[in-house]
Motif scaffolding. Structure first.
Motif, PDB file in Angstrom:
ATOM      1  N   ARG A   3       6.149  -5.359  -7.084  1.00 59.54           N
ATOM      2  CA  ARG A   3       5.254  -4.303  -6.608  1.00 59.54           C
ATOM      3  C   ARG A   3       6.061  -3.027  -6.425  1.00 59.54           C
ATOM      4  O   ARG A   3       7.280  -3.048  -6.421  1.00 59.54           O
TER       5      ARG A   3
ATOM      6  N   SER B 221       6.488   0.882  -4.273  1.00 55.86           N
ATOM      7  CA  SER B 221       6.368   1.391  -2.914  1.00 55.86           C
ATOM      8  C   SER B 221       6.342   2.914  -2.919  1.00 55.86           C
ATOM      9  O   SER B 221       6.881   3.567  -3.825  1.00 55.86           O
TER      10      SER B 221
ATOM     11  N   PHE C 208       2.487  -1.139  -3.031  1.00 56.78           N
ATOM     12  CA  PHE C 208       1.361  -1.061  -3.948  1.00 56.78           C
ATOM     13  C   PHE C 208       1.509  -2.097  -5.050  1.00 56.78           C
ATOM     14  O   PHE C 208       2.591  -2.297  -5.598  1.00 56.78           O
TER      15      PHE C 208
ATOM     16  N   TRP D 243      -2.605   1.707  -9.298  1.00 55.79           N
ATOM     17  CA  TRP D 243      -1.932   1.052  -8.185  1.00 55.79           C
ATOM     18  C   TRP D 243      -2.909   0.909  -7.023  1.00 55.79           C
ATOM     19  O   TRP D 243      -3.637   1.855  -6.684  1.00 55.79           O
TER      20      TRP D 243
ATOM     21  N   TYR E  94      -3.434  -0.638  -2.915  1.00 54.97           N
ATOM     22  CA  TYR E  94      -2.742  -0.941  -1.662  1.00 54.97           C
ATOM     23  C   TYR E  94      -2.509  -2.446  -1.554  1.00 54.97           C
ATOM     24  O   TYR E  94      -3.439  -3.242  -1.644  1.00 54.97           O
ATOM     25  N   SER E  95      -1.283  -2.845  -1.398  1.00 53.50           N
ATOM     26  CA  SER E  95      -0.935  -4.256  -1.378  1.00 53.50           C
ATOM     27  C   SER E  95      -1.286  -4.905  -0.035  1.00 53.50           C
ATOM     28  O   SER E  95      -1.225  -4.258   1.018  1.00 53.50           O
TER      29      SER E  95
ATOM     30  N   GLN F   4       2.466  -5.830   3.373  1.00 55.76           N
ATOM     31  CA  GLN F   4       3.010  -4.582   3.886  1.00 55.76           C
ATOM     32  C   GLN F   4       4.073  -4.853   4.946  1.00 55.76           C
ATOM     33  O   GLN F   4       4.085  -5.920   5.562  1.00 55.76           O
TER      34      GLN F   4
ATOM     35  N   THR G   2      -3.767   5.179  -0.446  1.00 56.30           N
ATOM     36  CA  THR G   2      -3.961   3.734  -0.588  1.00 56.30           C
ATOM     37  C   THR G   2      -4.333   3.316  -2.009  1.00 56.30           C
ATOM     38  O   THR G   2      -4.514   2.137  -2.279  1.00 56.30           O
ATOM     39  N   GLY G   3      -4.465   4.279  -2.901  1.00 56.18           N
ATOM     40  CA  GLY G   3      -4.769   3.963  -4.295  1.00 56.18           C
ATOM     41  C   GLY G   3      -4.387   5.119  -5.190  1.00 56.18           C
ATOM     42  O   GLY G   3      -4.508   6.282  -4.793  1.00 56.18           O
TER      43      GLY G   3
END
Length: 268
Positions: A86, A88, A98, A105, A107-108, A111, A123-124
């Motif tokens: 992922r 970041s 992310f 991308w 939001y993962s 976190q 967030t996206g």
């Protein structure tokens, strides 16, 4: 610049995966369209917000601006990093992870536990824009803007010595197509101030209106209500307006097309 040359190429190809997160982020973004249509539908709109993201060396600078491009808050500096599983994004003292997808991308779920006490968080991210989450947990969609360059002419309040109209001409006026604004006249220019605004409008369903590029004219004392406006097809490279007391022509940068008029087909 609104986009790095690498970002512009990727957008034209429609292939965000050719870019890293750090390469996809630079640009100008606003939630002009969401804010406008939510209010138009009688719902509470999200706070209007615009972000300018610039690449500085190996890092990023994110600045919150007004519609004229003027900073309204201290910029955040940060860094986007590409990981094995992922990516970041660090802005200020906040780092968020992310997940990569086929379209950008997201939001993962995984976190770090560091609290991020910021007015907003990204967030996206995708080729078309950003998703922001405000401090109260609500989210808004910001669209990527295209730069626009205009010229404008405005009649001065006083005529020339011979009694003929006098005009103020302004060139290379910079704004963008997501609600960007630019001031013309005012001060000691001799012409009353006016504001040009541009929007790339995609009407939400169930409207059957076609997507349009719209050029508005506002007076500074009533910035929310346009004096007049004109529109063109969403794929137009230019939009013009002539109200007799003012004229303007705006070109969407990157969308310019050569004229089809030649000496053989011109019928002037």
């Amino acid at each position: 610049m609104f986009l790095t040359s690498l970002s512009a190429l990727a957008l034209a190809a429609g292939s965000p995966q050719t870019l890293t997160l750090g390469e996809q982020l630079p640009g100008v973004f606003t939630n002009e369209e969401q804010a406008y249509f939510e209010k138009d539908a009688g719902r509470t709109p999200p706070p209007w917000i615009a972000l300018k993201i610039e690449q500085r060396g190996s890092g990023l600078v994110v600045t919150r601006t007004d519609a004229f491009g003027k900073a309204v808050a201290a910029p955040l500096t940060g860094l986007a990093a590409t990981g094995v599983h992922r990516d970041s994004l660090t802005l200020g003292n906040c780092t968020r992870n992310f997940d990569r997808t086929d379209t950008g991308w997201v939001y993962s779920k995984l976190q770090n536990r560091m609290a991020c006490r910021q007015d907003y968080q990204i967030t996206g991210v995708n080729a078309d824009g950003l998703t922001l989450r405000f401090a109260d947990g609500t989210e808004t969609q910001l669209k990527r803007a295209r730069p626009v360059e205009c010229w404008a002419a405005a009649k001065k309040t006083e005529p020339k010595a011979d009694g003929s109209p006098d005009w103020l001409f302004a060139q290379k006026l910079s704004l963008h197509d997501q609600g960007g604004r630019v001031m013309v006249g005012g001060g000691d220019s001799g012409a009353e101030p006016l504001i040009l605004r541009m929007r790339a409008v995609y009407w939400p369903k169930p409207s059957t209106n076609r997507p349009s590029m719209v050029l508005y004219v506002h007076k500074p004392d009533n910035p929310d209500s346009a004096v007049s406006y004109s529109w063109a097809d969403i794929n137009a490279s230019r939009v013009g307006l002539n109200l007799r007391w003012m004229q303007a022509s705006c070109t969407i940068k990157g969308a310019e097309r050569s004229s089809d008029v030649t000496s053989k087909n011109f019928r002037g």
